[in-house]
Design a protein around this motif. Structure first.
Motif, short mmCIF file in Angstrom:
data_model
loop_
_atom_site.label_atom_id
_atom_site.label_comp_id
_atom_site.label_asym_id
_atom_site.label_seq_id
_atom_site.Cartn_x
_atom_site.Cartn_y
_atom_site.Cartn_z
N GLY A 1 0.82 -1.21 0.00
CA GLY A 1 0.00 0.00 0.00
C GLY A 1 0.85 1.26 0.00
N ILE A 2 1.89 1.27 0.83
CA ILE A 2 2.78 2.44 0.89
C ILE A 2 3.47 2.64 -0.45
CG2 ILE A 2 4.93 3.29 1.90
CD1 ILE A 2 3.99 1.97 4.54
N ARG A 3 3.85 1.56 -1.09
CA ARG A 3 4.56 1.66 -2.36
C ARG A 3 3.65 2.21 -3.47
NH1 ARG A 3 7.93 -3.18 -5.28
NH2 ARG A 3 8.79 -1.90 -6.92
N HIS A 4 2.37 1.87 -3.43
CA HIS A 4 1.47 2.27 -4.51
C HIS A 4 0.79 3.62 -4.28
CE1 HIS A 4 1.85 -1.11 -7.17
NE2 HIS A 4 1.85 -1.91 -6.12
N ILE A 5 0.82 4.13 -3.05
CA ILE A 5 0.25 5.45 -2.80
C ILE A 5 1.34 6.47 -3.07
CG2 ILE A 5 -0.64 7.02 -1.05
CD1 ILE A 5 -1.96 4.65 0.28
N ASN A 6 1.11 7.31 -4.03
CA ASN A 6 2.09 8.33 -4.39
C ASN A 6 1.62 9.66 -3.84
OD1 ASN A 6 4.17 9.72 -5.50
ND2 ASN A 6 3.43 9.62 -7.60
N LEU A 7 2.23 10.09 -2.74
CA LEU A 7 1.86 11.37 -2.14
C LEU A 7 2.66 12.48 -2.82
CD1 LEU A 7 1.79 10.36 1.61
CD2 LEU A 7 -0.11 10.54 0.03
N SER A 8 1.94 13.47 -3.32
CA SER A 8 2.60 14.54 -4.06
C SER A 8 3.23 15.57 -3.14
CB SER A 8 1.60 15.21 -4.99
OG SER A 8 0.51 15.72 -4.25
N SER A 9 2.78 15.68 -1.91
CA SER A 9 3.35 16.67 -1.01
C SER A 9 3.16 16.24 0.44
CB SER A 9 2.70 18.03 -1.22
OG SER A 9 1.35 17.98 -0.81
N LEU B 1 -3.51 11.27 6.69
CA LEU B 1 -3.41 10.73 8.04
C LEU B 1 -4.46 11.32 8.97
CD1 LEU B 1 0.45 10.50 8.53
CD2 LEU B 1 -1.17 8.63 8.22
N ALA B 2 -4.77 12.60 8.84
CA ALA B 2 -5.81 13.21 9.67
C ALA B 2 -7.17 12.58 9.36
CB ALA B 2 -5.85 14.72 9.44
N GLY B 3 -7.44 12.35 8.08
CA GLY B 3 -8.69 11.69 7.71
C GLY B 3 -8.78 10.27 8.25
N LEU B 4 -7.69 9.54 8.19
CA LEU B 4 -7.68 8.18 8.74
C LEU B 4 -7.85 8.20 10.25
CD1 LEU B 4 -4.89 6.55 6.57
CD2 LEU B 4 -7.33 6.03 6.52
N PHE B 5 -7.29 9.20 10.92
CA PHE B 5 -7.44 9.32 12.36
C PHE B 5 -8.91 9.57 12.73
CE2 PHE B 5 -7.46 12.00 16.22
CZ PHE B 5 -6.93 11.08 17.11
N ARG C 1 1.69 18.04 2.67
CA ARG C 1 0.32 18.43 3.03
C ARG C 1 -0.67 17.31 2.69
NH1 ARG C 1 -1.54 24.04 0.94
NH2 ARG C 1 -0.24 24.65 2.69
N THR C 2 -0.49 16.67 1.56
CA THR C 2 -1.36 15.56 1.18
C THR C 2 -1.26 14.43 2.19
OG1 THR C 2 -1.02 16.12 -1.14
CG2 THR C 2 -1.94 13.98 -0.69
N GLY C 3 -0.06 14.12 2.64
CA GLY C 3 0.13 13.08 3.64
C GLY C 3 -0.52 13.44 4.96
N VAL C 4 -0.41 14.70 5.37
CA VAL C 4 -1.03 15.14 6.62
C VAL C 4 -2.55 15.03 6.53
CG1 VAL C 4 -1.43 17.16 8.09
CG2 VAL C 4 0.88 16.62 7.31
N VAL C 5 -3.12 15.46 5.41
CA VAL C 5 -4.57 15.37 5.23
C VAL C 5 -5.02 13.91 5.23
CG1 VAL C 5 -6.45 15.79 3.57
CG2 VAL C 5 -4.79 17.58 4.05
#
Length: 126
Positions: free
Chosen positions: A60-68, A76-80, A70-74
């Motif tokens: 999953g980590i390999r196939h999710i391409n985070l562009s920034s 993770l916040a959504g998953l939380f 901020r995208t990662g923070v959003v």
């Protein structure tokens, strides 16, 4: 001559792997994966469960391409927020805690499992 020009000329591009090598590697990976899956289905051993669960995470980590960042923070916040909802607010809505029901009832490599007793391996108790 300039030193950087000499280094640039001496550097050779990497040779791509031959197609037959890629096919053999892919077949070997498929055999290993199939072997692990069959071993897990037949034994339900906790180490195989954890290997497959960690493999799913890494895939999953390999196939999710985070562009920034901020995208990662959003994400993770959504998953939380999603997790907090299902843990604390599902019982009033559905009559039972959905996360606890899923964690106790699913026998799939979706969770990391540790044994409660290592049986003769010191005093390790989990």
């Amino acid at each position: 001559k300039n030193m950087s020009e000499t280094l640039d000329k001496s550097a050779q591009p990497a040779q791509p792997a031959s197609p037959s090598s890629n096919v053999r590697t892919t077949i070997l990976k498929c055999i290993i994966g199939l072997g692990l899956a069959v071993a897990y289905v037949t034994t339900k051993h906790w180490i195989l469960n954890n290997i497959m669960g960690l493999s799913f995470c890494l895939l999953g980590i390999r196939h999710i391409n985070l562009s920034s960042f901020r995208t990662g923070v959003v994400l993770l916040a959504g998953l939380f927020v999603y997790d907090v909802f299902w843990v604390f607010f599902s019982k009033p809505l559905f009559g039972s805690n959905v996360m606890v029901s899923v964690a106790k009832g699913i026998e799939a490599p979706m969770k990391l499992v540790l044994p409660r007793d290592f049986g003769g391996c010191g005093d390790f108790k989990f």
